[in-house]
Design an enzyme around this catalytic site. Structure first.
Site, PDB file in Angstrom:
ATOM      1  NE  ARG A  35      -5.565  -2.329  -2.893  1.00 13.55           N
ATOM      2  CZ  ARG A  35      -4.625  -2.425  -1.963  1.00 13.55           C
ATOM      3  NH1 ARG A  35      -3.379  -2.102  -2.254  1.00 13.55           N
ATOM      4  NH2 ARG A  35      -4.918  -2.832  -0.756  1.00 13.55           N
ATOM      5  CE  LYS A 196       3.069 -11.208  11.794  1.00 14.42           C
ATOM      6  NZ  LYS A 196       3.727  -9.951  11.427  1.00 14.42           N
ATOM      7  N   GLY A 349      -6.651  -8.222   2.336  1.00 11.68           N
ATOM      8  CA  GLY A 349      -6.043  -8.537   1.048  1.00 11.68           C
ATOM      9  C   GLY A 349      -6.048 -10.024   0.747  1.00 11.68           C
ATOM     10  N   GLY A 372      -6.125  -2.879   6.093  1.00 12.12           N
ATOM     11  CA  GLY A 372      -5.893  -2.170   7.354  1.00 12.12           C
ATOM     12  C   GLY A 372      -6.979  -1.154   7.646  1.00 12.12           C
TER      13      GLY A 372
END
Ligand code: ADP
Ligand code: MG
Length: 392
Positions: A35, A196, A349, A372
């Protein structure tokens, strides 16, 4: 940002330096600087144009408290190494001392503020904190795509108080992801995995309307199987996910998009690299076992779709790829994406980590730094960090 006149001015640059840290030989060090490297083009361009830079990022979740383990000090050091120049560390986020440090910067010099989440006002988007940040600079540059889905003081509040510009990374992220979402070369093949279904249901829904095929993998598939009455053994499963999966299946039946599920699995007794392993055709999982990866027939079917695609978007590993016996499905998809002639975008990620683990990170057209944020953009939701710039 290309159009910004920053000569002799001070720029407050919101970056995403929320990187993993570890203690090594008594020192706190950055263990993955991806990053930080991603922000270098913007930082260098501003310096070349004669700006003084005040950099700000959040790091972890200190929740308004000065947690020493979450200081930006190791990041200032790593950034200094990458740039080959000194990066000063501010004594805090805002306040008179920080203002003095910012005012002392010459053209091309850099000051890194302390962790923005040391201030409780960061996540509550407190106007006073935004005003304190605005006092540090003349212009605002947002290069923190990974935080663009948050309306925080450093990503949103301050953008209304200074002339605002998109940094190069943020611009490239929005360009690549929007291209996939709004004008993909067809067929558009979307591969979604991960832990999930509740995290990804919005993206599945969005793509059922836009994609030609959606290929499901990861623990997420067990929500679909459970809904269909197929036994899932000890596989990772959320109650809420089963209900959502049922709704997705209904919507899929009414859509032109093909929703594909795994046809074979790799079982393990436990979530452990040394556990007993079994390769099984079909989707039922026996008592005492968990499904930890997709099998080779699934990979073959998914590989075919990926190879024939004009555009591929992949988010979420196909299995527990961190464990060697269960990495094959994710590796197969990663290789297919790397080899595809299509425009390929990977977000998330863990998916990005998987591409790096297999040495394929530079074989995709765009590797998103925002997990996200990239999913929310794909869902068609508004990103406060981007919207604030557009209104500025
Ligand atoms: P991303 O960060 O790319 O969006 P997620 O965070 O959604 O991906 O999911 C990644 C995690 O999902 C990994 O830690 C991986 O071990 C886990 N996972 C994938 N498949 C399974 C499975 N079948 N059982 C348990 N965990 C799984
Ligand atoms: Mg993840």
């Amino acid at each position: 940002m290309r159009d910004a006149d920053v000569e002799g001015r001070r720029a407050l640059v919101r970056v995403d330096f929320n990187v993993p840290l570890a203690d090594r030989d008594g020192a706190r060090v950055v263990t993955d600087d991806t990053r930080i490297r991603s922000a270098l083009p913007t930082i260098e361009l501003l310096a070349e144009r004669g700006a003084a830079e005040v950099l700000v990022s959040h790091l972890g979740r200190p929740k308004g408290v000065r947690v020493p383990e979450l200081s930006m000090a190791p990041i200032a050091e790593r950034l200094g190494e990458l740039l080959g120049r000194e990066v000063r560390l501010a004594p805090g986020v805002v306040g008179p001392e920080v203002e003095a440090a910012a005012a002392a910067l010459g053209a091309g010099e850099l000051l890194l503020l302390e962790n923005s989440r040391y201030e409780a006002g960061e996540t509550s988007n407190d106007p006073e904190l935004a005003a304190g940040l605005a006092r540090l600079a003349d212009v605002y540059v947002d290069d923190a795509f990974g935080a663009a889905h948050r309306a925080h003081a450093t990503t949103e509040g301050v953008a209304h108080l200074l002339p605002g510009y998109a940094g190069l990374l943020l611009e490239n992220e929005v360009r690549a992801l929007t291209a996939v979402r709004d004008h993909p070369e067809r067929p558009l093949c979307v591969v979604l995995g991960g832990a999930k279904v509740t995290d990804k249901v919005g993206v599945i829904d969005a793509f059922l309307e836009r994609a030609d095929s959606v290929l499901i993998g990861g623990a997420m598939c067990f929500a679909f199987f459970a809904h269909q009455g197929i036994p899932t053994g000890n596989s990772l499963l959320e109650d809420e996910g089963v209900r959502l999966a049922g709704e997705v299946l209904e919507r899929a039946a009414d859509s032109d998009c093909e929703l594909m599920m795994p046809v074979d699995l790799v079982w393990g007794r436990e979530f452990d690299a040394a556990t007993e392993v079994r390769h099984v055709d079909g989707t039922g999982v026996a008592e005492g076992w968990m499904g930890l990866d997709v099998g080779p027939h699934t990979v073959d079917a998914y590989r075919e779709r990926i190879a024939a695609a004009g555009t591929v978007f992949w988010n979420g590993p196909m299995g527990a790829f961190e464990l060697e016996p269960f990495e094959t499905g994710t590796r197969g998809v990663a290789e297919a994406v790397a080899e595809a002639a299509a425009f390929t975008v990977v977000g998330g990620g863990d998916s990005a980590a998987a591409m790096a683990q297999f040495g394929l990170a530079d074989k995709v057209d765009w590797l998103s730094t925002g997990g996200g944020a990239s999913l929310e953009l794909m869902e068609g939701r508004r990103l406060p960090g981007v919207e604030a710039l557009q209104g500025a």
